[in-house]
Design an enzyme around this catalytic site. Structure first.
Site, mmCIF file in Angstrom:
data_model
loop_
_atom_site.group_PDB
_atom_site.id
_atom_site.type_symbol
_atom_site.label_atom_id
_atom_site.label_comp_id
_atom_site.label_asym_id
_atom_site.label_seq_id
_atom_site.Cartn_x
_atom_site.Cartn_y
_atom_site.Cartn_z
ATOM 1 N N ASP A 194 0.827 -1.138 -0.077
ATOM 2 C CA ASP A 194 -0.135 -0.010 -0.053
ATOM 3 C C ASP A 194 0.754 1.262 0.023
ATOM 4 O O ASP A 194 1.934 1.289 -0.427
ATOM 5 C CB ASP A 194 -0.905 -0.278 1.082
ATOM 6 C CG ASP A 194 -2.350 0.682 1.001
ATOM 7 O OD1 ASP A 194 -2.215 1.642 0.762
ATOM 8 O OD2 ASP A 194 -3.402 -0.252 0.716
ATOM 9 N N SER A 245 -11.169 -1.319 -1.351
ATOM 10 C CA SER A 245 -9.675 -1.062 -0.609
ATOM 11 C C SER A 245 -10.019 -1.480 0.845
ATOM 12 O O SER A 245 -9.172 -2.104 1.478
ATOM 13 C CB SER A 245 -9.065 0.055 -0.738
ATOM 14 O OG SER A 245 -8.424 0.354 -1.811
ATOM 15 N N HIS A 291 -3.890 6.017 3.104
ATOM 16 C CA HIS A 291 -4.636 4.709 2.738
ATOM 17 C C HIS A 291 -4.015 3.567 3.283
ATOM 18 O O HIS A 291 -4.577 2.528 3.981
ATOM 19 C CB HIS A 291 -4.808 4.649 1.003
ATOM 20 C CG HIS A 291 -5.278 3.676 0.609
ATOM 21 N ND1 HIS A 291 -4.966 2.379 0.412
ATOM 22 C CD2 HIS A 291 -6.528 3.592 -0.269
ATOM 23 C CE1 HIS A 291 -5.914 1.740 -0.344
ATOM 24 N NE2 HIS A 291 -6.873 2.481 -0.463
#
Length: 766
Positions: free
Chosen positions: A130, A542, A209
């Site tokens: 990520d 996600s 994220h």
């Protein structure tokens, strides 16, 4: 003179074209490792001597993939491909991210069940591919965690604002991969490589994220967690004691490159992870063949060594065939809602109240009515979309502005309205988004509404020159029914590469998920957002993917001998089809019952997955047979498998891969009755002496027969096989809007139900 000028002009154009054609690009080169001449001590020496200058090589791969990535001109790449030792050459590609009640919503409870059986996953290591991690966050504390598992061989890369001390017994390793990104940046991509004014050249997360997905999978208990007062409570990951290994492959505002992702797979497998979580996909709506897809190739290398790989299904729903990450060794996860929402109301000047959602946490409007305006009345698309610098301040100042979704981030539209002097925004879905809503932490009072509500507001404006409105933000509401609902954005089937394999595999919570956040950026992720928040609420597949990654960690901890396929099977065959109002799950985009093309096998239910009774297991040989079945030749298969393979003389059938779901494809041109037979093998992982009986729910207009109709297991008989014959009469087959009909096959022992979805569809012959 004019003639000479034209000749010179066309000469310059042709030279420019030749130079453009010879601009270096990053290529990934798959090499037959067995071909290395013995004169070279290492593969690197061979590659630099025979194929590329040392300065051009970015990564050397030797674990999940044999070969290297390098900056080459197209003519150099073509020349390399002619070498007999080269199996494949493909261009590097940019990928994109598929961007506190959810563990309970999966059926997890504190006192019993999988959490206690697995000690919360304390001996399992999850690799997160990520944007990095914010290591100081309390979700990543190693308080009261035991020592790092002895098998761990990874490292803690240092870099900008990241030292060895940022790793601990929770974050056991951290690496970053930037060579592919930087090469692209210097070769016609984003100028200057990594923008260190907004990024850290280290495993530290500048985007948020990665911190969010890591804590969703394995965050520690965090009390008094909320996002500016929304979703307050205890935040915790699915596997709170699992260890985290961070692989930063994505960079703020510039995506993730295949060459770096493949290098991360190589490293993670060598480091000793047990699970890999990758919330990344193509982003272009096109699925590459497996032998040209580094995520599929890297994942095969991991799965073939017993590592479970969870991937996101993509956010291009509700369009059909929008699911991504299709390789059958990947577990592909779609997104659903949970029983928590953040309602907001739009109250029009005529008294009508319309429902929406919002995470706005600033000063309320307190019922004050403001003029209401829709810039899209001008007919200009950029006006209706509220793009930056497209809004006329004279039109919107002091007013609430209605904006259409699309083309720019939802929060960026709110910022554009605020800059133009608007006091608030109503964000309206288009027809493609339907009624699917996600909350955002807007910088001004703002509310998202569905397509129907948006149309109603626009009609009100059109018919009322003094239209006005206000908004009321109602905070957090728990116990929402129905839930789960398949999120509008979640990638849908059928599988665009091999429709014989049903994708997505299952869904998990992916809407309005509260998890840890970076200190580097505000909750909107906009550079101008100076707010700080310890936790943030995000939506996307996600967010669903790390729920399944954490679930796999718990199952791996409770059942160390289970293969990745067995873990996936346990999740799929026990998945829920019923929502919390005891009705079939619905599709958010239509409001109608969802289908296996929407949710795969169903919604993850971990309490049942811990004890599935039977599993559909798969070996590396099974995957090779599948690749032979889809007409890949031995050399093509070797690009994926690393080692040479041979296909059987009699071509296998792709639908006979021992998958926990079944998809029967019949030619649309067929007349009369057609049949297709599937072969499946189940492994008993429950009580040794067990008897399972058959339960069939045939698709409408379809005949399903199974032999035998009973499976009897004993101490000596742990595996049993059965045949399924699916017969259709073209005169009686009526397909739904998605072009299929659906049913199921279950094996029942009185306590467990081992369920496999059945999809029947017609396709046009090639």
């Amino acid at each position: 003179m004019a003639s000479l000028f034209l000749q010179l002009f066309f000469f310059l154009v042709s030279v420019t074209q030749i130079l453009a054609d010879q601009t270096a690009k990053t290529y990934i080169i798959r090499v037959d490792s067995e071909s290395k001449p013995s004169i070279f001590p290492t593969h690197y020496h061979w590659y630099t001597s025979e194929f590329s200058e040392p300065t051009s090589i970015l990564h050397v791969y030797d674990t999940v993939f044999h070969g290297f990535s390098a900056s080459l001109t197209p003519s150099q790449a073509a020349s390399v491909l002619k070498h007999p030792s080269i199996l494949a050459v493909f261009e590097d590609r940019r990928r994109h991210l598929h961007t506190t009640r959810s563990p309970q919503f999966l059926g997890l409870r504190n006192q019993r069940g999988l959490w206690s059986e697995s000690d919360y996953g304390s001996d399992v290591i999850i690799g997160i591919f990520d944007t990095g991690i914010w290591p100081e966050h309390r979700s990543f504390s190693d308080l009261n965690l035991g020592p790092v598992p002895k098998r761990w061989k990874g490292v803690c890369n240092t870099g900008v604002k990241f030292t060895a001390k940022n790793c601990n017994r929770k974050i056991v390793g951290a690496r970053f991969f930037s060579k592919g990104h930087e090469a692209s940046s210097g070769l016609g991509g984003i100028a200057g490589g990594i923008n260190q004014t907004i990024e850290f050249k280290s495993p530290r997360d500048a985007d948020g994220h990665g911190t969010h997905t890591a804590s969703t999978a394995a965050g520690r208990y965090a009390f008094k967690a909320s996002m500016e007062g929304y979703a307050s409570g205890i935040a915790k990951g699915v596997a709170p004691k699992a260890r985290l290994a961070v692989y930063k492959v994505c960079w703020k505002n510039s995506g993730c490159f295949d060459s770096d992702i493949l290098a991360a797979f190589d490293a993670a497998v060598n480091d000793g992870v047990d699970v890999i979580s990758i919330s990344i996909g193509g982003g272009d709506g096109i699925s590459s063949p497996y032998y040209l897809d580094p995520i599929a190739i890297g994942a095969y290398g991991a799965v073939s060594r017993g590592i479970f790989v969870s991937s996101s299904a993509g956010n291009d729903g509700p369009n059909g065939m929008s699911v991504t990450n299709l390789a059958p060794w990947l577990t592909t996860v779609g997104g659903g809602t949970i029983d928590r929402d953040f309602p907001a109301d739009v109250i029009l000047g005529n008294g009508r109240k319309l429902s929406g959602v919002s995470l706005y946490a600033g000063a309320p409007l307190n019922g004050k009515m403001y003029p209401l305006v829709y810039p899209g009345k001008s007919g200009m698309l950029s006006d209706s979309l509220c793009m930056e610098n497209s809004i006329d301040p004279r039109l919107v100042k002091g007013k609430i502005v209605i904006c259409d979704r699309g083309s720019s981030p939802r929060v960026a539209k709110g910022l554009a309205v605020k800059k133009a002097g608007g006091v608030g925004m109503i964000l309206a879905n288009g027809v493609s988004n339907g009624e699917g809503l996600v909350g955002d932490a807007h910088l001004l009072p703002a509310c998202a509404v569905g397509s129907n509500e948006g149309d109603a507001i626009k009609a009100y404006i059109a018919s009322n020159p003094t239209a006005s409105a206000t908004m009321n933000f109602r905070g957090t509401v728990i116990g929402i029914k129905p839930a789960p609902v398949v999120a509008s954005f979640s990638g849908r089937g059928p599988n665009g590469l091999n429709p014989e394999i049903l994708k997505p595999d299952l869904i998990a919570p992916g809407v309005n998920i509260l998890a840890a956040w970076t200190d580097a950026v505000g909750p909107t992720g906009l550079d101008s957002d100076t707010r700080k928040t310890e936790f943030n609420i995000l939506s996307g597949t996600s967010m669903a993917c790390p729920h399944v990654s954490g679930a796999a960690a718990l199952l791996k901890s409770a059942h160390p001998d289970w293969s990745p396929a067995a873990i996936r099977s346990a999740m799929m065959t026990t998945a829920n089809l019923i929502d919390n109002s005891f009705k079939p799950m619905i599709d958010e985009s239509t409001g109608k019952p969802a289908t296996p093309y929407d949710f795969g096998a169903g919604h993850l239910n971990l309490d049942l997955a811990m004890d599935p009774g039977l599993v559909y297991d798969l070996t590396n040989n099974d995957y090779v047979s599948f690749l032979c079945a889809i007409a890949y030749g031995p050399k093509t298969i070797q690009v994926i498998t690393r080692s040479p393979v041979s296909c059987p003389m009699r071509k296998p059938m792709p639908e006979n891969l021992n998958y926990p779901s079944m998809a029967a494809l019949f030619p649309s041109s067929s007349n009369g009755v057609s049949s297709k037979t599937f072969f499946r093998t189940v492994t008993n992982v429950g009580e040794a002496n067990s008897v399972y009986r058959l339960k069939i729910e045939p698709p409408k207009g379809v005949i399903v027969t199974v032999k035998p109709g009973k499976l009897v297991f004993s101490e000596n008989v742990r595996k049993l096989s059965y045949y399924v014959t699916i017969s259709v009469d073209s005169k009686n087959l009526v397909l739904d809007n998605s072009g299929a009909v659906y049913g199921s096959l279950s094996w029942v022992d009185g306590r467990r139900v081992v369920r496999s979805p059945i999809v029947v569809t017609q396709i046009d012959p090639l």
